[in-house]
Design a protein around this motif. Structure first.
Motif, PDB file in Angstrom:
ATOM      1  N   PRO A 169       0.817  -1.217   0.000  1.00 52.47           N
ATOM      2  CA  PRO A 169       0.000   0.000   0.000  1.00 52.47           C
ATOM      3  C   PRO A 169       0.848   1.263   0.000  1.00 52.47           C
ATOM      4  O   PRO A 169       1.965   1.273   0.518  1.00 52.47           O
ATOM      5  CB  PRO A 169      -0.804  -0.111   1.298  1.00 52.47           C
ATOM      6  CG  PRO A 169       0.004  -1.008   2.169  1.00 52.47           C
ATOM      7  CD  PRO A 169       0.763  -1.930   1.256  1.00 52.47           C
ATOM      8  N   ARG A 177      -4.596   1.291   1.215  1.00 56.49           N
ATOM      9  CA  ARG A 177      -4.870  -0.130   1.352  1.00 56.49           C
ATOM     10  C   ARG A 177      -4.090  -0.897   0.293  1.00 56.49           C
ATOM     11  O   ARG A 177      -3.793  -0.356  -0.767  1.00 56.49           O
ATOM     12  CB  ARG A 177      -6.363  -0.381   1.169  1.00 56.49           C
ATOM     13  CG  ARG A 177      -7.224   0.328   2.216  1.00 56.49           C
ATOM     14  CD  ARG A 177      -8.670   0.105   1.971  1.00 56.49           C
ATOM     15  NE  ARG A 177      -8.961  -1.323   2.128  1.00 56.49           N
ATOM     16  CZ  ARG A 177     -10.134  -1.854   1.951  1.00 56.49           C
ATOM     17  NH1 ARG A 177     -11.141  -1.111   1.583  1.00 56.49           N
ATOM     18  NH2 ARG A 177     -10.321  -3.142   2.113  1.00 56.49           N
ATOM     19  N   ARG A 197      -3.357  -3.091  -2.877  1.00 55.79           N
ATOM     20  CA  ARG A 197      -4.093  -3.150  -4.135  1.00 55.79           C
ATOM     21  C   ARG A 197      -3.559  -4.283  -4.989  1.00 55.79           C
ATOM     22  O   ARG A 197      -2.412  -4.687  -4.855  1.00 55.79           O
ATOM     23  CB  ARG A 197      -3.941  -1.848  -4.905  1.00 55.79           C
ATOM     24  CG  ARG A 197      -4.511  -0.664  -4.199  1.00 55.79           C
ATOM     25  CD  ARG A 197      -4.307   0.573  -5.014  1.00 55.79           C
ATOM     26  NE  ARG A 197      -4.665   1.722  -4.199  1.00 55.79           N
ATOM     27  CZ  ARG A 197      -4.855   2.903  -4.676  1.00 55.79           C
ATOM     28  NH1 ARG A 197      -4.690   3.142  -5.949  1.00 55.79           N
ATOM     29  NH2 ARG A 197      -5.185   3.896  -3.887  1.00 55.79           N
TER      30      ARG A 197
END
Length: 164
Positions: free
Chosen positions: A86, A91, A93
């Protein structure tokens, strides 16, 4: 039971037996899905598997996909794509390579599902035709049982016959 994971508490996680009962599968099925890496339940201090709601949701999705004909290989591929690290505060991915693999898998599975839907539609059409025939047969039998002469009941049946 106290969970060893900080994310699971005794009230939010359930045993393999309870999870299996809730999902209407055997505990062995859940253990097999764990072996495949589809879910990784937390463990209690005693080493028992504990399933959280997120695990149950993922397993329910897997079971729906299986019921629609998706292979476990394809399901596993879709669920276990590698993630990129991230960005700050972000977050994880899916990487472009993972997205491409996932696109191929989803495209194949969508084609499989489209074919299954077409097959079900054909089967429904055939079932509808058979249903109509059985209704005509039942109507004829009921007319005959009510005392209607054979010739009259047959004449009515011919009127109700669908056009070829």
């Amino acid at each position: 039971m106290t969970a060893t994971s900080a994310t699971a508490s005794p009230s939010s996680a359930i045993t393999v037996r309870d999870a299996a009962a809730r999902l209407d599968v055997t505990p062995r099925t859940l253990k097999y899905y764990e072996e495949l890496g589809i879910v990784v339940p937390v463990r209690s201090e005693g080493g028992y598997r504990l399933y959280e709601q997120a695990d149950l949701d993922k397993l329910a999705r897997v079971l729906r996909m299986r019921s629609l004909g998706f292979s476990l290989t394809a399901i596993t591929t879709m669920l276990q794509q590698p993630m990129e690290a991230p960005a700050e505060g972000g977050r994880p991915r899916l990487s472009n390579a993972s997205l491409k693999t996932l696109r191929e898998t989803l495209t194949e599975q969508l084609a499989t599902l489209d074919a299954r839907v077409a097959q079900v539609r054909r089967e429904l059409k055939e079932a509808g035709a058979l249903q109509a025939q059985l209704r005509r047969d039942l109507d004829y039998v009921e007319r005959r049982l009510a005392g209607e002469p054979v010739e009259d009941a047959l004449a009515q049946r011919r009127k109700e016959r669908p056009a070829p």
